[in-house]
Design an enzyme around this catalytic site. Structure first.
Site, PDB file in Angstrom:
ATOM      1  N   ASP A 159       4.551  -0.054  30.380  1.00  0.00           N
ATOM      2  CA  ASP A 159       4.689   0.366  31.656  1.00  0.00           C
ATOM      3  C   ASP A 159       5.687  -0.699  32.201  1.00  0.00           C
ATOM      4  O   ASP A 159       7.247   0.072  32.415  1.00  0.00           O
ATOM      5  CB  ASP A 159       3.857   0.961  32.540  1.00  0.00           C
ATOM      6  CG  ASP A 159       2.670   1.778  31.881  1.00  0.00           C
ATOM      7  OD1 ASP A 159       3.032   2.168  31.789  1.00  0.00           O
ATOM      8  OD2 ASP A 159       1.064   0.835  31.509  1.00  0.00           O
ATOM      9  N   HIS A 187      -3.641   2.303  34.185  1.00  0.00           N
ATOM     10  CA  HIS A 187      -2.708   2.945  33.042  1.00  0.00           C
ATOM     11  C   HIS A 187      -2.618   4.329  33.407  1.00  0.00           C
ATOM     12  O   HIS A 187      -3.626   4.497  31.748  1.00  0.00           O
ATOM     13  CB  HIS A 187      -2.833   2.376  32.019  1.00  0.00           C
ATOM     14  CG  HIS A 187      -2.309   3.118  30.654  1.00  0.00           C
ATOM     15  ND1 HIS A 187      -1.038   2.956  30.868  1.00  0.00           N
ATOM     16  CD2 HIS A 187      -2.144   3.689  29.431  1.00  0.00           C
ATOM     17  CE1 HIS A 187      -0.012   3.099  29.141  1.00  0.00           C
ATOM     18  NE2 HIS A 187      -0.455   4.146  29.127  1.00  0.00           N
TER      19      HIS A 187
HETATM   20  P1  NAD Z   1      -4.007   7.245  15.639  1.00  0.00           P
HETATM   21  O1  NAD Z   1      -4.801   7.877  15.977  1.00  0.00           O
HETATM   22  O2  NAD Z   1      -2.192   7.190  15.350  1.00  0.00           O
HETATM   23  O3  NAD Z   1      -5.116   6.104  15.687  1.00  0.00           O
HETATM   24  C1  NAD Z   1      -6.107   5.876  15.777  1.00  0.00           C
HETATM   25  C2  NAD Z   1      -6.929   4.764  14.730  1.00  0.00           C
HETATM   26  O4  NAD Z   1      -8.165   3.875  15.058  1.00  0.00           O
HETATM   27  C3  NAD Z   1      -6.984   5.727  13.677  1.00  0.00           C
HETATM   28  O5  NAD Z   1      -6.409   4.918  11.941  1.00  0.00           O
HETATM   29  C4  NAD Z   1      -8.336   5.531  13.761  1.00  0.00           C
HETATM   30  O6  NAD Z   1      -9.298   5.861  12.320  1.00  0.00           O
HETATM   31  C5  NAD Z   1      -9.293   4.342  14.501  1.00  0.00           C
HETATM   32  N1  NAD Z   1     -10.960   4.549  15.051  1.00  0.00           N
HETATM   33  C6  NAD Z   1     -10.838   5.198  15.511  1.00  0.00           C
HETATM   34  N2  NAD Z   1     -11.528   4.695  15.658  1.00  0.00           N
HETATM   35  C7  NAD Z   1     -12.268   3.255  15.409  1.00  0.00           C
HETATM   36  C8  NAD Z   1     -12.915   2.196  15.810  1.00  0.00           C
HETATM   37  N3  NAD Z   1     -14.601   2.862  16.288  1.00  0.00           N
HETATM   38  N4  NAD Z   1     -13.195   1.441  15.300  1.00  0.00           N
HETATM   39  C9  NAD Z   1     -12.093   1.069  14.399  1.00  0.00           C
HETATM   40  N5  NAD Z   1     -11.360   2.072  14.615  1.00  0.00           N
HETATM   41  C10 NAD Z   1     -11.279   3.245  15.171  1.00  0.00           C
HETATM   42  O7  NAD Z   1      -3.770   7.101  17.271  1.00  0.00           O
HETATM   43  P2  NAD Z   1      -2.703   5.717  18.144  1.00  0.00           P
HETATM   44  O8  NAD Z   1      -1.604   6.261  18.526  1.00  0.00           O
HETATM   45  O9  NAD Z   1      -2.442   4.638  16.693  1.00  0.00           O
HETATM   46  O10 NAD Z   1      -2.622   5.281  19.570  1.00  0.00           O
HETATM   47  C11 NAD Z   1      -4.399   4.478  19.210  1.00  0.00           C
HETATM   48  C12 NAD Z   1      -4.468   4.402  20.794  1.00  0.00           C
HETATM   49  O11 NAD Z   1      -3.895   3.821  22.074  1.00  0.00           O
HETATM   50  C13 NAD Z   1      -5.151   5.332  22.059  1.00  0.00           C
HETATM   51  O12 NAD Z   1      -5.917   5.903  22.709  1.00  0.00           O
HETATM   52  C14 NAD Z   1      -3.448   5.796  22.531  1.00  0.00           C
HETATM   53  O13 NAD Z   1      -3.931   6.848  23.705  1.00  0.00           O
HETATM   54  C15 NAD Z   1      -3.793   4.617  22.755  1.00  0.00           C
HETATM   55  N6  NAD Z   1      -2.318   4.378  23.440  1.00  0.00           N
HETATM   56  C16 NAD Z   1      -2.292   3.026  24.445  1.00  0.00           C
HETATM   57  C17 NAD Z   1      -0.737   2.677  24.879  1.00  0.00           C
HETATM   58  C18 NAD Z   1      -1.028   1.875  26.331  1.00  0.00           C
HETATM   59  O14 NAD Z   1       0.129   1.272  26.749  1.00  0.00           O
HETATM   60  N7  NAD Z   1      -2.569   1.178  26.498  1.00  0.00           N
HETATM   61  C19 NAD Z   1       0.426   3.117  24.455  1.00  0.00           C
HETATM   62  C20 NAD Z   1      -0.130   4.029  23.269  1.00  0.00           C
HETATM   63  C21 NAD Z   1      -0.958   4.138  23.036  1.00  0.00           C
HETATM   64  C1  LMR Z   2       1.815   6.269  26.614  1.00  0.00           C
HETATM   65  O1  LMR Z   2       1.612   5.649  27.614  1.00  0.00           O
HETATM   66  O2  LMR Z   2       2.783   6.185  26.118  1.00  0.00           O
HETATM   67  C2  LMR Z   2      -0.047   6.020  26.520  1.00  0.00           C
HETATM   68  O3  LMR Z   2      -0.759   5.246  26.658  1.00  0.00           O
HETATM   69  C3  LMR Z   2      -0.063   7.110  25.669  1.00  0.00           C
HETATM   70  C4  LMR Z   2      -0.027   8.109  26.211  1.00  0.00           C
HETATM   71  O4  LMR Z   2      -0.821   8.950  25.921  1.00  0.00           O
HETATM   72  O5  LMR Z   2       0.383   8.424  27.030  1.00  0.00           O
END
Ligand code: NAD
Ligand code: LMR
Length: 328
Positions: A159, A187
């Protein structure tokens, strides 16, 4: 050469994990003279895929990458680790809010908090990325009673970076020209991207843009940027999220530049009237793997009300997952 640092990435076969692992191995996170050992922790169903990531890492022949461990066992994944980057969790899809993931993802973070407590280095630094990130970090920290709350953070750097990009674009400057950006709060949609302290080439941002632009355009755009990306890509942000992870950990470890600060969600110590203990994004300065919340910033009535809205939301999220917080 320095002793290698051990870095655990959960969810390493996922979209963010795949974008991140190669950057850590290349030296982008800890610098060009710091070797790393990667521990890629996945669930059993994703082990084949994470083996592919391991093969590609080997094929890159990164000089700084001393070893890669691929595992679905958290005792191995977190053993003596110096940095735990908790990404593995379900992402939201179109039409969802991040807090809709709370019930499904929360259990992952209580188990991982316990595993980090039991197996990681006692000086480990933890960054939670999986959503809802602030409350997941609270769960993880609460399940790690032998560690200090200051060792746990959640990510609002994406952000923060989005806000730098937007303001640079509006003022026709470079992101490097802007200092003192702040993301306050959760967030989520209640986050408060605040340009009230920003300097653009040393000039206060509000001498260059109007308060109406900030309220009507800038703030809602940043709050909705995650959803905007999901709408466009059909998937949540990945490369930009991985980039923000690199920035967050790098600054925590190597320090923030003098005169500037970054945004990190950290355990509130009551600063700015925020409920103690909730993981709230504040402006922080960092040095030597430690952070301090920036104190003494003036908050007008509008800003105060925005901070309180996020504080209320975080208390509410905490009440939903109360049973995952060990009783003290
Ligand atoms: P994705 O589905 O592509 O990948 C998630 C991975 O996590 C998968 O490979 C899955 O097998 C693995 N996984 C699930 N449970 C697990 C566990 N207990 N232990 C280890 N691995 C596990 O998802 P992504 O796009 O990589 O996003 C991951 C997370 O990050 C989501 O919750 C998303 O909302 C979050 N996210 C946060 C931000 C932020 O700014 N804070 C930004 C983007 C995404
Ligand atoms: C983001 O800010 O891009 C991530 O937290 C993914 C989402 O769910 O918005």
């Amino acid at each position: 050469m320095k002793t290698p640092v051990k870095v655990t990435i959960t969810g390493a076969a996922g979209h963010i994990g795949y974008a991140l692992a190669f950057r850590v191995a290349s030296g982008a996170m800890f610098g060009p003279d710091q070797p790393v050992i990667l521990r890629l922790l996945e669930i059993p169903q994703a082990m084949s895929s994470v083996h592919g990531v391991g093969m590609e890492l080997e094929d890159c022949a990164f000089p700084l990458l001393y070893d890669v461990v691929l595992t679905d066992d958290s005792a191995i994944g977190f053993r003596e680790t110096d940095y735990a980057i908790l990404i593995g969790a379900k992402p939201r899809s179109k039409g969802m809010e991040r807090k809709d993931l709370i019930e499904e993802n929360a259990k992952i973070f209580s188990a991982q908090g316990r595993a980090i407590n039991n197996y990681a280095s006692d000086q480990v630094r933890v960054l939670v990325v999986g959503n809802p990130a602030n409350t997941n970090a609270l769960i993880a920290a609460s399940n790690a009673p032998d560690l200090d709350r200051k060792q746990f953070t959640a990510m609002t750097r994406l952000d923060h970076n989005r806000s730098l990009g937007r303001l640079a674009n509006k003022t026709n400057t470079l992101v490097a020209d802007i200092t003192r950006m702040t993301i306050w709060g959760n967030h989520s949609m209640t986050q408060y991207p605040d340009i009230g302290n920003c300097l653009v080439k040393g000039t206060p941002a509000f001498e260059l843009v109007s308060r109406d632009w900030a309220i009507d355009h800038f703030i809602p755009r940043i709050q909705r940027r995650g959803a905007e990306i999901i709408e466009a890509r059909g998937l949540s942000s990945a490369a930009s999220a991985a980039d923000a992870v690199v920035d967050h950990v790098r600054d925590w470890v190597l320090g923030t530049p003098s005169g500037d600060w970054v945004s990190m969600a950290v355990a509130s110590d009551g600063s700015y009237g925020i409920e103690e203990g909730v993981m709230f994004s504040f402006p922080v300065t960092c040095e030597n793997r430690d952070y301090e919340i920036v104190q003494g910033l003036e908050l007008d009535e509008f800003s105060q009300s925005r901070l309180m809205a996020s504080d209320r939301e975080l208390r509410k999220e905490r009440s939903v997952i109360e049973e995952l917080l060990p009783k003290t």
